[in-house]
Design an enzyme around this catalytic site. Structure first.
Site, mmCIF file in Angstrom:
data_model
loop_
_atom_site.group_PDB
_atom_site.id
_atom_site.type_symbol
_atom_site.label_atom_id
_atom_site.label_comp_id
_atom_site.label_asym_id
_atom_site.label_seq_id
_atom_site.Cartn_x
_atom_site.Cartn_y
_atom_site.Cartn_z
ATOM 1 C CB SER A 101 -0.881 0.017 1.252
ATOM 2 O OG SER A 101 -1.343 1.340 1.471
ATOM 3 C CG HIS A 122 -3.977 -1.597 -1.313
ATOM 4 N ND1 HIS A 122 -5.122 -2.332 -1.531
ATOM 5 C CD2 HIS A 122 -4.287 -0.703 -0.338
ATOM 6 C CE1 HIS A 122 -6.085 -1.910 -0.717
ATOM 7 N NE2 HIS A 122 -5.601 -0.919 0.015
ATOM 8 C CG ASP A 150 -4.995 2.667 0.920
ATOM 9 O OD1 ASP A 150 -5.966 1.892 0.886
ATOM 10 O OD2 ASP A 150 -3.878 2.345 1.356
ATOM 11 C CG MET A 164 -8.166 7.608 2.193
ATOM 12 S SD MET A 164 -7.325 7.739 3.781
ATOM 13 C CE MET A 164 -6.437 6.172 3.813
ATOM 14 C CG HIS A 221 -9.254 0.414 -0.108
ATOM 15 N ND1 HIS A 221 -8.591 0.293 1.099
ATOM 16 C CD2 HIS A 221 -10.571 0.497 0.208
ATOM 17 C CE1 HIS A 221 -9.457 0.295 2.093
ATOM 18 N NE2 HIS A 221 -10.670 0.435 1.583
ATOM 19 C CG MET A 249 -11.157 3.749 2.194
ATOM 20 S SD MET A 249 -9.579 3.793 3.072
ATOM 21 C CE MET A 249 -8.455 3.727 1.683
ATOM 22 C CG MET A 290 -11.427 -2.000 5.807
ATOM 23 S SD MET A 290 -9.933 -1.655 4.855
ATOM 24 C CE MET A 290 -8.915 -0.776 6.043
ATOM 25 C CG ASP A 328 -6.019 -2.325 3.654
ATOM 26 O OD1 ASP A 328 -4.944 -2.000 4.185
ATOM 27 O OD2 ASP A 328 -6.676 -1.565 2.909
HETATM 28 C C1 DX5 Z 1 -6.096 2.256 5.696
HETATM 29 C C2 DX5 Z 1 -5.671 1.801 4.317
HETATM 30 C C3 DX5 Z 1 -4.563 0.818 4.313
HETATM 31 C C4 DX5 Z 1 -3.283 1.296 4.922
HETATM 32 C C5 DX5 Z 1 -2.681 0.149 5.640
HETATM 33 O O1 DX5 Z 1 -7.265 2.998 5.591
HETATM 34 O O2 DX5 Z 1 -6.763 1.206 3.640
HETATM 35 O O3 DX5 Z 1 -4.335 0.306 3.004
HETATM 36 O O4 DX5 Z 1 -2.359 1.773 4.005
HETATM 37 O O5 DX5 Z 1 -1.583 0.627 6.308
HETATM 38 P P1 DX5 Z 1 -0.828 -0.253 7.358
HETATM 39 O O6 DX5 Z 1 -0.306 -1.452 6.639
HETATM 40 O O7 DX5 Z 1 0.245 0.652 7.855
HETATM 41 O O8 DX5 Z 1 -1.827 -0.609 8.424
HETATM 42 ZN ZN ZN Z 2 -6.406 0.080 1.712
#
Ligand code: DX5
Ligand code: ZN
Length: 250
Positions: free
Chosen positions: A7, A32, A34, A36, A65, A67, A136, A174
């Site tokens: 990620s 991956h 993320d 947001m 992903h 969010m 999650m 994740d």
């Molecule tokens: C959190 C993200 C994850 C995040 C995980 O909202 O969806 O993908 O990057 O990070 P670590 O591996 O540090 O928990």
């Molecule tokens: Zn993620």
């Protein structure tokens, strides 16, 4: 087969291409990403323009992903930018069935994500539509949080449902995945392992990826035989076109 999905959330955003390439040298096979929006989660990251740049930096699948609220509005832009997989949150999609169809209609692999407070069984009716289910194991929004063990029962439940319903979606996990947690999630049945801070926080992405993957593969040897049979049949399914629920290419 277990795979590592680095990620980039915890990488240096000024050097994303270097980060992705280092993780790839260490054995990462999925990137991956993320996304947001500051509404669904209390943080803002990146969108289609960054995905477009990442597309130039790697040939690995880009696993986006989302969010975000109202993901339908941005799905065409992610497709255009070169995203391969797109997952949306159960909690953010009042018309989840339609959203998953919309992702597939744009030529991407649809996935669904559940937060720690959401029960796996709420997904039963749409499981035949998805390429992957993302569990999650932290509350979404930030990297570097502590792994929540309640996710293990969700992963096991998904593995059982996959066998019971004769499906072949992949199970992704994740949040808080690191040397001390990776074996547990693999033994529970996860096969796509997202890790952010455990890979990118100390500037040694290649070595960190390699050692996480080694730990995951060792744990995978303990996975029950029925799950292994599914993994083999999924490899065969890879060659078929993605036309119906039970033929999703992995
Ligand atoms: C959190 C993200 C994850 C995040 C995980 O909202 O969806 O993908 O990057 O990070 P670590 O591996 O540090 O928990
Ligand atoms: Zn993620």
């Amino acid at each position: 087969m277990v795979e590592l999905a680095p990620s980039i959330l915890s990488a240096d955003f000024a050097h994303l291409a270097d980060a992705v390439q280092a993780a790839e040298r260490g054995g990462g096979t999925i990137v991956h990403v993320d996304v947001m929006d500051g509404h669904f989660v209390p943080n803002i990251t990146l969108g289609p323009p960054v995905v477009r740049s990442l597309r130039q930096a790697t040939r690995l699948p880009l696993d986006c992903h989302l969010m975000i609220e109202n993901p339908d509005l941005l799905i065409p832009a992610f497709a255009e930018a070169g995203a391969d997989w797109v997952s949306v949150h159960y909690e953010a999609c009042p018309h989840l069935h339609r959203t998953l169809q919309w992702i597939e209609q744009h030529g991407m692999k649809p996935g669904v994500v559940i937060n720690p407070a959401t029960r796996v069984d709420l997904l039963i009716d749409i499981l035949p539509m998805v390429h992957h289910v993302l569990v999650m194991s932290v509350n979404p929004g930030f990297g570097g949080q502590k792994f929540l063990p309640l996710s293990l029962a969700k992963i096991r439940r998904l593995r059982d449902l996959r066998t019971e319903l004769k499906l072949n979606f992949r199970i992704e996990v994740d949040g808080g995945i690191a040397q001390d947690t990776i074996a547990q999630v693999v033994e529970a049945g996860a096969d796509l392992l997202v890790a952010g801070s455990a890979i990118f926080s100390d500037g040694h992405a290649e070595q960190n990826s390699r050692s996480l993957l080694r730990a995951a593969r060792m744990a995978a040897q303990k996975v029950p035989p029925d799950a292994k049979i599914l993994q083999i049949s999924a490899k065969t399914a890879k060659k078929r076109p993605h036309t119906s629920n039970k033929k999703v290419a992995r």
